[in-house]
Design an enzyme around this catalytic site. Structure first.
Site, PDB file in Angstrom:
ATOM      1  N   ASP A  15       9.238   0.564   5.399  1.00 16.61           N
ATOM      2  CA  ASP A  15      10.558   0.097   6.030  1.00 16.61           C
ATOM      3  C   ASP A  15      11.142   1.102   6.913  1.00 16.61           C
ATOM      4  OD1 ASP A  15       9.508  -1.945   4.630  1.00 16.61           O
ATOM      5  OD2 ASP A  15      11.207  -2.006   3.535  1.00 16.61           O
TER       6      ASP A  15
ATOM      7  N   THR B 223       0.966  -1.173  -0.032  1.00 19.83           N
ATOM      8  CA  THR B 223      -0.029   0.115  -0.209  1.00 19.83           C
ATOM      9  C   THR B 223       0.810   1.318  -0.010  1.00 19.83           C
ATOM     10  OG1 THR B 223      -0.177  -0.142   2.385  1.00 19.83           O
ATOM     11  CG2 THR B 223      -1.965  -0.884   1.390  1.00 19.83           C
TER      12      THR B 223
ATOM     13  N   ALA C  36      14.723 -12.515   5.423  1.00 16.42           N
ATOM     14  CA  ALA C  36      13.393 -12.914   6.533  1.00 16.42           C
ATOM     15  C   ALA C  36      12.136 -11.947   6.101  1.00 16.42           C
ATOM     16  CB  ALA C  36      13.664 -13.114   7.924  1.00 16.42           C
TER      17      ALA C  36
END
Ligand code: GLA
Length: 381
Positions: free
Chosen positions: A174, A35, A125
């Protein structure tokens, strides 16, 4: 990973003490999948693992980068534009990207220095070790040059490094979560502003990460492809970004847009609505609704955005079948990586082990099971 350990390591590698030690956390994408670059909203959590950087200036115009993982020191001249590195020096593209970004924000880069990076984040990850190293580097470079821009600028420097130097067209999730994280809270980002806020994490819920160690070989290309598909879908729907498209408008356009573009757009438009519903449910302490939204988000990734994999789907199916789990979903860009579960106290290490063994029986390799705490955002230590 504390300051004393970093100082000791720096002394071992460079034979003197660092001037500054910084640390920035990795993140869990809680909900809001793809998004961010569509101008929407997203919720993330800064985790209690991350990247630390220790730095001391040197006056010979040399920049020496060291990380325990590569095991060697990369020596580069400070003069001129930073050049992109490859091979086992490619990790330095994150700090180099930050150095290259600083002038774009009217800020100065330090000249020569010794630089050490250390991480306790599992790589690959989907927990965003890249944003963590970018933010820890930015704080270190700014700290030794006596510059203290506001937090939003530090976050944007990290994103600039990723977009323009590393070359990934990511959004602000992030770096925003690593920069604005708070222990016990989730970070809410309205990416259109951007505007940053936090929402309390209700008591009685914990995060579990299951890292599959699978990573699609074309993951960067696939991320860029989804980015492009979203921009094309927005255009086909008469919008600049998908955030401008309402569910009604989307529904009425179904017959006239390409079916793949429609699926991508539907994922993003509905995901933005799920983020908003999730904020309300979190504020009400309604973990059952939060969990249901997380799992619906995963199903949307699986069927509409098509950024899941059979491995991630297996874990989500196994996790949501456990009574103590509120919900589970892939976290991050997708195409491999990790699944996040939000669970209550009834879900224990023994339950997690059961899921891990079932996965290993089906897919060969055992996933790493990582219970995660929510820690504070990037800081000078
Ligand atoms: C990666 C990107 C983020 C975001 C997520 C998907 O983590 O770096 O900007 O787009 O994927 O939500």
């Amino acid at each position: 990973m504390n300051k004393a350990t970093l100082v000791a390591q720096f002394e071992k590698v460079f034979g003197r003490a660092p001037e500054i030690v910084t640390r920035a956390p990795g993140r869990i994408e809680f909900i809001g999948n793809h998004t961010d670059y569509n101008g929407g909203t997203v919720l993330g959590a800064s985790i209690d693992r991350g990247v630390a950087v220790a730095l001391a200036r040197r006056d010979d115009g040399q920049r020496h980068f060291h990380s325990r993982y590569s095991g060697r020191t990369v020596a580069l001249p400070a003069a001129g534009e930073p050049a992109k590195q490859s091979g086992d020096a490619s990790w330095t593209n994150y700090p180099l990207g930050v150095l290259a970004a600083l002038p774009h924000f009217g800020l100065r880069a330090p000249e020569g220095f010794d630089y050490l990076a250390e991480s306790d984040l599992p790589a690959g990850a989907g927990l965003s070790s890249s944003a963590a190293i970018e933010l820890a580097s930015a704080l270190a470079f700014l700290g030794v040059t006596g510059q203290s821009p506001d937090r939003e600028t530090v976050v944007k420097i990290g994103k600039h490094a990723e977009n323009h130097f590393v070359g990934v067209p990511c959004g602000i999730l992030d770096q925003g979560v690593s920069g604005f994280g708070k222990s016990g809270r989730l970070v809410f980002i309205d990416c259109a502003g951007p505007r940053f806020d936090t929402v309390p994490m209700p008591a009685g819920a914990s995060f579990w990460i299951f890292n599959t160690h699978t990573k699609h070989a074309l993951v960067d290309g696939l991320y860029a492809a989804r980015h492009r598909e979203c921009m094309e879908a927005a255009k086909a729907l008469g919008a600049k970004l998908l955030v401008e498209v309402s569910t009604e408008k989307l529904r009425s356009a179904e017959a006239s847009v390409d079916p793949v573009a429609f699926k991508r757009a539907r994922h993003v438009v509905e995901e933005i609505a799920r983020v908003d519903a999730c904020v309300k449910a979190l504020r009400a302490g309604d973990l059952a609704t939060v969990g249901a939204l997380l799992t619906t988000s995963h199903r949307s990734s699986q069927h509409l955005f098509e950024n899941s994999t059979p491995e991630l789907d297996f874990l989500v199916d196994a996790l949501v079948a456990e009574p103590g789990v509120f919900g589970a979903r892939l976290t991050g860009g997708g195409f491999g990586g990790a699944v996040m579960a939000l669970a209550g106290p009834g879900f224990t290490a023994a339950h997690a082990e059961k899921v891990a063994l079932a996965y290993a029986a089906k897919h060969g390799e055992r996933p790493d099971v990582l219970p995660m705490g929510v820690g504070d955002g990037a800081a000078v230590l």
